[in-house]
Design a protein around this motif. Structure first.
Motif, PDB file in Angstrom:
ATOM      1  N   GLY B   9       0.821  -1.207   0.000  1.00  0.00           N
ATOM      2  CA  GLY B   9       0.000   0.000   0.000  1.00  0.00           C
ATOM      3  C   GLY B   9       0.853   1.254   0.000  1.00  0.00           C
ATOM      4  N   PHE B  10       1.868   1.296   0.880  1.00  0.00           N
ATOM      5  CA  PHE B  10       2.747   2.474   0.934  1.00  0.00           C
ATOM      6  C   PHE B  10       3.461   2.665  -0.400  1.00  0.00           C
ATOM      7  CE2 PHE B  10       3.083   2.076   5.771  1.00  0.00           C
ATOM      8  CZ  PHE B  10       2.181   3.100   5.950  1.00  0.00           C
ATOM      9  N   LEU B  11       3.909   1.541  -0.987  1.00  0.00           N
ATOM     10  CA  LEU B  11       4.610   1.619  -2.269  1.00  0.00           C
ATOM     11  C   LEU B  11       3.685   2.176  -3.355  1.00  0.00           C
ATOM     12  CD1 LEU B  11       7.511   0.708  -2.521  1.00  0.00           C
ATOM     13  CD2 LEU B  11       6.708  -1.266  -3.796  1.00  0.00           C
ATOM     14  N   ALA B  36      -2.501   5.984  -6.093  1.00  0.00           N
ATOM     15  CA  ALA B  36      -2.298   6.390  -4.705  1.00  0.00           C
ATOM     16  C   ALA B  36      -3.536   6.082  -3.875  1.00  0.00           C
ATOM     17  CB  ALA B  36      -1.960   7.874  -4.650  1.00  0.00           C
ATOM     18  N   ASP B  37      -4.718   6.277  -4.493  1.00  0.00           N
ATOM     19  CA  ASP B  37      -5.985   5.979  -3.837  1.00  0.00           C
ATOM     20  C   ASP B  37      -6.051   4.509  -3.415  1.00  0.00           C
ATOM     21  OD1 ASP B  37      -8.261   7.309  -3.095  1.00  0.00           O
ATOM     22  OD2 ASP B  37      -9.423   6.519  -4.779  1.00  0.00           O
ATOM     23  N   SER B  38      -5.702   3.599  -4.348  1.00  0.00           N
ATOM     24  CA  SER B  38      -5.718   2.175  -4.021  1.00  0.00           C
ATOM     25  C   SER B  38      -4.739   1.864  -2.908  1.00  0.00           C
ATOM     26  CB  SER B  38      -5.362   1.333  -5.247  1.00  0.00           C
ATOM     27  OG  SER B  38      -5.958   1.837  -6.386  1.00  0.00           O
ATOM     28  N   GLY B  39      -3.592   2.559  -2.927  1.00  0.00           N
ATOM     29  CA  GLY B  39      -2.612   2.338  -1.872  1.00  0.00           C
ATOM     30  C   GLY B  39      -3.170   2.688  -0.500  1.00  0.00           C
ATOM     31  N   VAL B  40      -3.875   3.831  -0.425  1.00  0.00           N
ATOM     32  CA  VAL B  40      -4.472   4.234   0.854  1.00  0.00           C
ATOM     33  C   VAL B  40      -5.470   3.173   1.328  1.00  0.00           C
ATOM     34  CG1 VAL B  40      -5.911   5.954   1.960  1.00  0.00           C
ATOM     35  CG2 VAL B  40      -4.138   6.667   0.404  1.00  0.00           C
ATOM     36  N   HIS B  41      -6.273   2.637   0.388  1.00  0.00           N
ATOM     37  CA  HIS B  41      -7.242   1.603   0.778  1.00  0.00           C
ATOM     38  C   HIS B  41      -6.536   0.378   1.346  1.00  0.00           C
ATOM     39  CE1 HIS B  41      -9.914   3.422  -2.579  1.00  0.00           C
ATOM     40  NE2 HIS B  41      -9.889   4.163  -1.503  1.00  0.00           N
ATOM     41  N   LEU B  42      -5.462  -0.040   0.662  1.00  0.00           N
ATOM     42  CA  LEU B  42      -4.733  -1.228   1.124  1.00  0.00           C
ATOM     43  C   LEU B  42      -4.200  -1.011   2.536  1.00  0.00           C
ATOM     44  CD1 LEU B  42      -2.486  -2.769  -1.641  1.00  0.00           C
ATOM     45  CD2 LEU B  42      -3.966  -3.934  -0.047  1.00  0.00           C
ATOM     46  N   VAL B  43      -3.593   0.156   2.778  1.00  0.00           N
ATOM     47  CA  VAL B  43      -3.020   0.417   4.101  1.00  0.00           C
ATOM     48  C   VAL B  43      -4.128   0.403   5.159  1.00  0.00           C
ATOM     49  CG1 VAL B  43      -1.848   2.120   5.505  1.00  0.00           C
ATOM     50  CG2 VAL B  43      -1.059   1.681   3.204  1.00  0.00           C
ATOM     51  N   LEU B  44      -5.264   1.037   4.853  1.00  0.00           N
ATOM     52  CA  LEU B  44      -6.352   1.099   5.836  1.00  0.00           C
ATOM     53  C   LEU B  44      -6.861  -0.298   6.190  1.00  0.00           C
ATOM     54  CD1 LEU B  44      -8.634   4.122   4.950  1.00  0.00           C
ATOM     55  CD2 LEU B  44      -7.590   3.593   7.117  1.00  0.00           C
ATOM     56  N   VAL B  45      -7.073  -1.124   5.166  1.00  0.00           N
ATOM     57  CA  VAL B  45      -7.557  -2.478   5.442  1.00  0.00           C
ATOM     58  C   VAL B  45      -6.528  -3.259   6.241  1.00  0.00           C
ATOM     59  CG1 VAL B  45      -8.141  -4.657   4.352  1.00  0.00           C
ATOM     60  CG2 VAL B  45      -9.167  -2.591   3.541  1.00  0.00           C
ATOM     61  N   VAL B  75     -14.429  -1.661  11.471  1.00  0.00           N
ATOM     62  CA  VAL B  75     -14.568  -0.222  11.189  1.00  0.00           C
ATOM     63  C   VAL B  75     -13.724   0.229   9.989  1.00  0.00           C
ATOM     64  CG1 VAL B  75     -14.405   2.076  12.171  1.00  0.00           C
ATOM     65  CG2 VAL B  75     -15.149   0.191  13.586  1.00  0.00           C
ATOM     66  N   PRO B  76     -12.414  -0.171   9.882  1.00  0.00           N
ATOM     67  CA  PRO B  76     -11.661   0.224   8.686  1.00  0.00           C
ATOM     68  C   PRO B  76     -12.289  -0.294   7.403  1.00  0.00           C
ATOM     69  CG  PRO B  76     -10.172  -0.569  10.349  1.00  0.00           C
ATOM     70  CD  PRO B  76     -11.543  -0.879  10.840  1.00  0.00           C
ATOM     71  N   GLN B  77     -12.888  -1.480   7.452  1.00  0.00           N
ATOM     72  CA  GLN B  77     -13.501  -2.015   6.238  1.00  0.00           C
ATOM     73  C   GLN B  77     -14.666  -1.147   5.801  1.00  0.00           C
ATOM     74  OE1 GLN B  77     -14.171  -6.138   6.154  1.00  0.00           O
ATOM     75  NE2 GLN B  77     -12.117  -6.598   6.866  1.00  0.00           N
ATOM     76  N   ALA B  78     -15.481  -0.697   6.787  1.00  0.00           N
ATOM     77  CA  ALA B  78     -16.584   0.196   6.445  1.00  0.00           C
ATOM     78  C   ALA B  78     -16.053   1.509   5.886  1.00  0.00           C
ATOM     79  CB  ALA B  78     -17.450   0.440   7.674  1.00  0.00           C
ATOM     80  N   LEU B  79     -14.963   2.006   6.495  1.00  0.00           N
ATOM     81  CA  LEU B  79     -14.348   3.247   6.010  1.00  0.00           C
ATOM     82  C   LEU B  79     -13.858   3.095   4.574  1.00  0.00           C
ATOM     83  CD1 LEU B  79     -12.098   4.614   8.874  1.00  0.00           C
ATOM     84  CD2 LEU B  79     -13.965   5.768   7.750  1.00  0.00           C
ATOM     85  N   VAL B  80     -13.213   1.934   4.295  1.00  0.00           N
ATOM     86  CA  VAL B  80     -12.642   1.736   2.964  1.00  0.00           C
ATOM     87  C   VAL B  80     -13.740   1.617   1.922  1.00  0.00           C
ATOM     88  CG1 VAL B  80     -11.344   0.113   1.551  1.00  0.00           C
ATOM     89  CG2 VAL B  80     -10.452   0.848   3.706  1.00  0.00           C
ATOM     90  N   LEU B  81     -14.859   0.981   2.285  1.00  0.00           N
ATOM     91  CA  LEU B  81     -15.989   0.911   1.353  1.00  0.00           C
ATOM     92  C   LEU B  81     -16.411   2.322   0.952  1.00  0.00           C
ATOM     93  CD1 LEU B  81     -18.210  -0.476  -0.152  1.00  0.00           C
ATOM     94  CD2 LEU B  81     -19.475  -0.720   1.945  1.00  0.00           C
ATOM     95  N   THR B  82     -16.548   3.189   1.949  1.00  0.00           N
ATOM     96  CA  THR B  82     -16.895   4.583   1.657  1.00  0.00           C
ATOM     97  C   THR B  82     -15.824   5.230   0.783  1.00  0.00           C
ATOM     98  OG1 THR B  82     -17.893   4.653   3.829  1.00  0.00           O
ATOM     99  CG2 THR B  82     -17.570   6.735   2.740  1.00  0.00           C
ATOM    100  N   ALA B  83     -14.541   4.992   1.148  1.00  0.00           N
ATOM    101  CA  ALA B  83     -13.451   5.643   0.415  1.00  0.00           C
ATOM    102  C   ALA B  83     -13.414   5.197  -1.035  1.00  0.00           C
ATOM    103  CB  ALA B  83     -12.125   5.341   1.094  1.00  0.00           C
ATOM    104  N   ILE B  84     -13.696   3.910  -1.289  1.00  0.00           N
ATOM    105  CA  ILE B  84     -13.675   3.415  -2.668  1.00  0.00           C
ATOM    106  C   ILE B  84     -14.751   4.122  -3.486  1.00  0.00           C
ATOM    107  CG2 ILE B  84     -14.161   1.414  -4.101  1.00  0.00           C
ATOM    108  CD1 ILE B  84     -12.843  -0.295  -1.995  1.00  0.00           C
ATOM    109  N   VAL B  85     -15.952   4.234  -2.895  1.00  0.00           N
ATOM    110  CA  VAL B  85     -17.054   4.841  -3.644  1.00  0.00           C
ATOM    111  C   VAL B  85     -16.750   6.315  -3.939  1.00  0.00           C
ATOM    112  CG1 VAL B  85     -19.478   5.416  -3.561  1.00  0.00           C
ATOM    113  CG2 VAL B  85     -18.714   3.232  -2.728  1.00  0.00           C
TER     114      VAL B  85
END
Lengths: 238, 118
Positions: B9-11, B36-45, B75-85
């Protein structure tokens, strides 16, 4: 771009190196929690009795943080509206877009006819089962919109009814808000899912209003994505 | 396992930012942003993952009274769902603006848009 080592590139690389160091310290010092924090532990313990949904993520999204999800759907609506506004002003004259394309071919046309009902059914399955399995309204809506994308690829000149899409979208949005207000009147608060009986835990008609709300979100998200795709497709003439 | 996901994710974030900052073509910059967006999602999950636990779905694998000891952080999974949308919405907007720029100026090179330069 005469030299690769301009001041600009050096600045970018320095910035990224600093960021990389920050990430490295964050990541190397990271140890995962041994147990859930208080919020997560509350959700884990009380989802089954309070919400009745098997999928804890769904319980958080639709009920515990339902207002945020309403805001999220609104943001998506705003996006679809702005995309339509921005692209609408550069819309190709009628008849010039679409008609210039080559025919999409027998394979794609027939494949679309076979696959489209299955894709739509799968999308509906994903959002109706959102409280039981991984999935839900947003994922199901995206699957519905992928079916529309296939239709657009197979018949580039075709126009679907803007009116049907916007009707579906506004009706599902209104019903979503109406269900939320019903929660204030009949249960504990806005978007409370207990306006309907919780039912048997783990069955399809359980978790109160969650299947209903997620079906509405699925329809709304599918309609919004479809309208974005359609706006993008109708300008495809450059 | 979570370290692999987090490093990836960081990479991805660094790669995406590098692409967005160095490329001059607007479409390539948009691709950088989505990376970069996908990276943030990976780190959050990855932050929500707890070793040895299962997905936050209370089926037969998770006894209800032990749920808090058996599932990972939902909770991070719910956050990431929102972030993806929301990320999808942002990407659609960026593409729409890029298209509009191309239609009016016949170019996608960021160096040619000098109005906001100082």
């Amino acid at each position: 771009m005469t030299s690769r080592f301009t001041l600009r590139n050096v600045a970018v690389l320095t910035l990224l190196a600093l960021l990389g160091v920050a990430f490295w310290t964050l990541g190397s010092g990271y140890t995962p929690d041994a147990e859930l924090n208080r919020t997560a532990a509350y959700y884990a313990q009380n989802t089954a009795s309070e919400i009745g949904a098997q999928n804890v993520v769904t319980a958080i999204i639709v009920t515990y943080r339902g207002l945020d999800t309403l805001g999220e759907v609104t943001v998506l609506f705003l996006t679809a509206a702005i995309v339509a506004l921005v692209l609408g002003q550069t819309k190709a004259p009628r008849g010039s877009s679409g008609s210039g394309f080559l025919p999409s071919g027998e394979l794609l046309t027939t494949g679309t006819q076979m696959l489209l009902p299955i894709i739509l059914l799968f999308g509906a399955y994903v959002f109706v089962n959102g409280h039981l399995t991984p999935g839900g309204g947003f994922q199901g809506g995206a699957i519905l919109a992928s079916g529309m994308l296939l239709l657009l690829l197979a018949e580039p000149g075709r126009r679907f009814g803007h009116r049907i899409i916007s009707r579906v979208e506004s009706l599902s949005g209104l019903t979503y808000v109406f269900i939320g207000v019903l929660g204030i009147a009949l249960a504990g608060g806005f978007l409370d899912n207990r306006i309907l009986p919780l039912g048997a835990f783990g069955s399809i008609l359980s978790a109160g209003a969650i299947p209903l709300i997620y079906a509405l979100i699925g329809l709304k998200v599918g309609a919004e994505f479809s309208s974005i795709l359609e706006s993008l497709e109708e300008t495809e003439d450059a | 396992m979570y370290l692999v996901a987090m490093a990836a994710g960081f990479l991805l974030i660094l790669m995406g930012l590098y692409g967005a900052l160095t490329h001059r073509n607007i479409l390539r910059m948009i691709v950088g942003f989505t990376l970069a967006d996908s990276g943030v999602h990976l780190v959050l999950v990855a932050v929500g993952y707890l070793p040895g636990r299962t997905a936050p779905i209370l089926d037969s694998a998770v006894p209800l009274d032990e749920a808090a000891q058996r599932i990972i952080d939902p909770v991070p999974q719910a956050l990431v769902l929102t972030a993806i949308v929301i990320g999808l919405g942002i990407t659609a907007l960026m593409l729409a603006y890029a298209y509009r720029l191309f239609r009016t100026r016949k170019s996608l090179d960021i160096a040619e848009f000098t109005e906001l330069k100082w």
